[in-house]
Enzyme design. Structure first.
Site: not given
Length: 187
Positions: A50, A55, A109-110, A151-152, A155
């Site tokens: 995701g 990000q 997480c990236l 989660h996204e 963000h």
């Protein structure tokens, strides 16, 4: 399509962007679809499941996902359980309802490379979003799909998954990411 740089928490300028609340898109047009394509390519290259637009430094309310739950790939090598890509696209995502029941999942997480920790989130959520064609979709989701969606969405609201942790665990995560990034730069 292009692979973009993913912002990470060890860079103060990146963190400042990651903590911003993203703005809604007026419509899903060719520009938003091009952003979605870049995001998907960036996510696959990372690799991740995701990615929120913030990000990669774009503060529009756009998310992409691929949970690896596509149809089985008949061309996969023997013994390989490969699946076809199953990209999902979300503009202006929102949670309409959340269950009281919680689901614990070890998230990563990236933007917080190589750190994982357990977060409890609602097990089921009813969500709404605009798809890649700009059609409004409402659906009830659960499991990994619900975890990733929430989660996204966090963000897009300037919240990182480590913000759900205790202060000590959050500080440990930041320290680990900074150490890992220093080691990579020195190598």
């Amino acid at each position: 399509m292009a692979v973009r740089r993913i912002l990470t928490i060890d860079n103060p300028a990146d963190l400042q962007v990651l903590k911003q609340v993203s703005t809604p898109v007026a419509a899903v047009d060719d520009d938003v679809r091009a952003l979605m394509d870049d995001m998907l390519e960036t996510m696959y290259a990372a690799p991740g499941i995701g990615l929120a637009a913030v990000q990669i430094g774009d503060t529009r309310r756009v998310v992409v996902m691929d949970l690896g739950d596509g149809e089985p790939d008949p061309d996969a090598e023997d013994g390989e359980d490969a699946r076809r890509p199953n990209p999902r696209y979300f503009a202006n995502p929102e949670v309409l309802w959340a269950s009281d029941e919680l689901f614990a999942y070890e998230e990563g997480c990236l933007s917080i490379p190589e750190y994982f920790d357990e977060v409890k989130r609602p097990a089921r959520v009813r969500v709404a979003y605009l798809d890649r064609e700009g059609q409004r979709i409402e659906e009830e989701i659960e499991g990994l799909y619900a975890v990733c969606f929430q989660h996204e969405l966090d963000h897009l609201n300037g919240v990182l998954f480590i913000d759900h942790l205790s202060r000590l665990r959050r500080e440990r995560a930041v320290a680990k990411v900074k150490k890992t990034q220093r080691e990579r730069a020195a190598a």
